[in-house]
Design an enzyme around this catalytic site. Structure first.
Site, PDB file in Angstrom:
ATOM      1  N   TRP A   1       0.758  -1.334   0.159  1.00 36.67           N
ATOM      2  CA  TRP A   1      -0.104   0.105  -0.065  1.00 36.67           C
ATOM      3  C   TRP A   1       0.906   1.292   0.082  1.00 36.67           C
ATOM      4  O   TRP A   1       0.257   2.129  -0.625  1.00 36.67           O
ATOM      5  CB  TRP A   1      -0.853   0.090   1.195  1.00 36.67           C
ATOM      6  CG  TRP A   1      -2.344  -0.639   0.963  1.00 36.67           C
ATOM      7  CD1 TRP A   1      -2.619  -2.001   1.404  1.00 36.67           C
ATOM      8  CD2 TRP A   1      -3.279  -0.450  -0.038  1.00 36.67           C
ATOM      9  NE1 TRP A   1      -3.651  -2.559   0.853  1.00 36.67           N
ATOM     10  CE2 TRP A   1      -4.155  -1.673  -0.287  1.00 36.67           C
ATOM     11  CE3 TRP A   1      -3.339   0.616  -0.851  1.00 36.67           C
ATOM     12  CZ2 TRP A   1      -5.482  -1.479  -1.135  1.00 36.67           C
ATOM     13  CZ3 TRP A   1      -4.545   0.906  -1.647  1.00 36.67           C
ATOM     14  CH2 TRP A   1      -5.407  -0.354  -1.700  1.00 36.67           C
TER      15      TRP A   1
ATOM     16  N   GLU B   1       3.600  10.043  -9.227  1.00 38.11           N
ATOM     17  CA  GLU B   1       3.705   9.441 -10.789  1.00 38.11           C
ATOM     18  C   GLU B   1       2.325   9.843 -11.414  1.00 38.11           C
ATOM     19  O   GLU B   1       1.468   9.306 -11.392  1.00 38.11           O
ATOM     20  CB  GLU B   1       4.056   8.185 -11.106  1.00 38.11           C
ATOM     21  CG  GLU B   1       5.241   7.930 -10.597  1.00 38.11           C
ATOM     22  CD  GLU B   1       6.260   8.445 -11.378  1.00 38.11           C
ATOM     23  OE1 GLU B   1       6.321   8.557 -12.796  1.00 38.11           O
ATOM     24  OE2 GLU B   1       7.419   8.660 -10.866  1.00 38.11           O
TER      25      GLU B   1
ATOM     26  N   TRP C   1     -20.749  -1.489 -18.992  1.00 42.81           N
ATOM     27  CA  TRP C   1     -21.956  -1.020 -19.681  1.00 42.81           C
ATOM     28  C   TRP C   1     -22.050  -1.935 -21.117  1.00 42.81           C
ATOM     29  O   TRP C   1     -23.569  -2.023 -21.408  1.00 42.81           O
ATOM     30  CB  TRP C   1     -21.742   0.464 -19.720  1.00 42.81           C
ATOM     31  CG  TRP C   1     -23.067   1.156 -20.579  1.00 42.81           C
ATOM     32  CD1 TRP C   1     -24.036   1.292 -19.912  1.00 42.81           C
ATOM     33  CD2 TRP C   1     -23.026   1.611 -21.639  1.00 42.81           C
ATOM     34  NE1 TRP C   1     -24.828   1.949 -20.920  1.00 42.81           N
ATOM     35  CE2 TRP C   1     -23.949   2.127 -21.962  1.00 42.81           C
ATOM     36  CE3 TRP C   1     -21.941   2.027 -22.696  1.00 42.81           C
ATOM     37  CZ2 TRP C   1     -24.391   2.868 -23.130  1.00 42.81           C
ATOM     38  CZ3 TRP C   1     -22.113   2.676 -23.675  1.00 42.81           C
ATOM     39  CH2 TRP C   1     -23.447   3.216 -23.822  1.00 42.81           C
ATOM     40  N   LEU C   2     -20.983  -2.005 -21.966  1.00 37.08           N
ATOM     41  CA  LEU C   2     -21.375  -2.495 -23.060  1.00 37.08           C
ATOM     42  C   LEU C   2     -21.673  -3.887 -23.170  1.00 37.08           C
ATOM     43  O   LEU C   2     -21.085  -4.728 -22.334  1.00 37.08           O
ATOM     44  CB  LEU C   2     -20.002  -2.424 -24.054  1.00 37.08           C
ATOM     45  CG  LEU C   2     -19.889  -0.912 -24.444  1.00 37.08           C
ATOM     46  CD1 LEU C   2     -18.415  -0.555 -24.976  1.00 37.08           C
ATOM     47  CD2 LEU C   2     -20.763  -0.331 -25.271  1.00 37.08           C
TER      48      LEU C   2
ATOM     49  N   ARG D   1     -14.526  -9.407 -21.537  1.00 35.84           N
ATOM     50  CA  ARG D   1     -14.762  -8.561 -20.516  1.00 35.84           C
ATOM     51  C   ARG D   1     -13.299  -8.873 -19.429  1.00 35.84           C
ATOM     52  O   ARG D   1     -12.982  -7.785 -18.792  1.00 35.84           O
ATOM     53  CB  ARG D   1     -16.028  -8.855 -19.594  1.00 35.84           C
ATOM     54  CG  ARG D   1     -16.222  -7.763 -18.442  1.00 35.84           C
ATOM     55  CD  ARG D   1     -17.774  -8.085 -17.982  1.00 35.84           C
ATOM     56  NE  ARG D   1     -18.490  -7.210 -19.063  1.00 35.84           N
ATOM     57  CZ  ARG D   1     -19.658  -7.675 -19.255  1.00 35.84           C
ATOM     58  NH1 ARG D   1     -20.243  -8.703 -18.532  1.00 35.84           N
ATOM     59  NH2 ARG D   1     -20.596  -6.991 -19.992  1.00 35.84           N
TER      60      ARG D   1
ATOM     61  N   GLU E   1       3.411  -0.277 -15.150  1.00 35.77           N
ATOM     62  CA  GLU E   1       3.783   1.167 -14.920  1.00 35.77           C
ATOM     63  C   GLU E   1       4.502   0.958 -13.549  1.00 35.77           C
ATOM     64  O   GLU E   1       5.427   2.175 -13.177  1.00 35.77           O
ATOM     65  CB  GLU E   1       2.373   2.175 -14.605  1.00 35.77           C
ATOM     66  CG  GLU E   1       2.867   3.746 -14.434  1.00 35.77           C
ATOM     67  CD  GLU E   1       3.755   4.047 -15.472  1.00 35.77           C
ATOM     68  OE1 GLU E   1       4.552   4.966 -15.295  1.00 35.77           O
ATOM     69  OE2 GLU E   1       3.420   3.987 -16.729  1.00 35.77           O
TER      70      GLU E   1
ATOM     71  N   LYS F   1      15.666   2.536 -18.661  1.00 38.21           N
ATOM     72  CA  LYS F   1      14.465   3.470 -18.524  1.00 38.21           C
ATOM     73  C   LYS F   1      13.562   3.244 -19.660  1.00 38.21           C
ATOM     74  O   LYS F   1      12.198   3.256 -19.484  1.00 38.21           O
ATOM     75  CB  LYS F   1      14.903   4.782 -18.079  1.00 38.21           C
ATOM     76  CG  LYS F   1      15.349   5.067 -16.848  1.00 38.21           C
ATOM     77  CD  LYS F   1      15.674   6.591 -16.488  1.00 38.21           C
ATOM     78  CE  LYS F   1      15.785   6.952 -15.105  1.00 38.21           C
ATOM     79  NZ  LYS F   1      15.886   8.301 -14.940  1.00 38.21           N
TER      80      LYS F   1
ATOM     81  N   SER G   1      10.160   1.772 -19.891  1.00 41.63           N
ATOM     82  CA  SER G   1       8.662   2.307 -20.696  1.00 41.63           C
ATOM     83  C   SER G   1       8.118   1.908 -21.764  1.00 41.63           C
ATOM     84  O   SER G   1       7.114   1.696 -22.014  1.00 41.63           O
ATOM     85  CB  SER G   1       9.401   3.739 -21.046  1.00 41.63           C
ATOM     86  OG  SER G   1       8.414   4.469 -21.568  1.00 41.63           O
TER      87      SER G   1
END
Length: 118
Positions: free
Chosen positions: A16, A26, A45-46, A53, A67, A92, A96
């Site tokens: 946490w 970030e 919703w769709l 899903r 990330e 880095k 990314s």
């Protein structure tokens, strides 16, 4: 057994702390969280199939995981040295790119699910 729960409590607290500090520091992580919330709302919703899903939700979570790894690597590299080094830049950039590829995978899942609706 008590040792297990003590360690579990510590690991949960540390996790946490990592999430909260990444959320706080970030911008890109916050952006992906908001994108995931929109994605989650749309996927509910769709009229998308259960498998699609689930895949979209899981891939969205994996973008957040990527990330978090990217953030961890950037912080570790920056802590090690503030000096510019080609290997640090490559590390880095690779982290990314991992985020970008994971996001592309999530986008492909969305495209497949939307095409199936047509």
């Amino acid at each position: 057994m008590r040792n297990f729960f003590t360690h579990l409590k510590d690991r949960t607290r540390w996790s946490w702390q990592g999430l909260l500090s990444t959320w706080r520091d970030e911008y890109s992580f916050r952006s992906w969280v908001w994108a995931n919330l929109v994605s989650f709302a749309l996927v509910l919703w769709l009229p998308i199939g259960t498998a699609e899903r689930g895949l979209i939700i899981v891939l969205g979570i994996l973008v957040l995981v990527a990330e978090l790894f990217n953030t961890a690597l950037e912080r570790a590299v920056d802590f090690t040295s503030t000096e510019q080094h080609p290997l640090a830049g490559q590390a880095k950039d690779a982290a990314s790119a991992a985020v970008a590829l994971t996001a592309i995978a999530a986008g492909v899942a969305w495209i497949v699910a939307l095409v199936a609706l047509i």
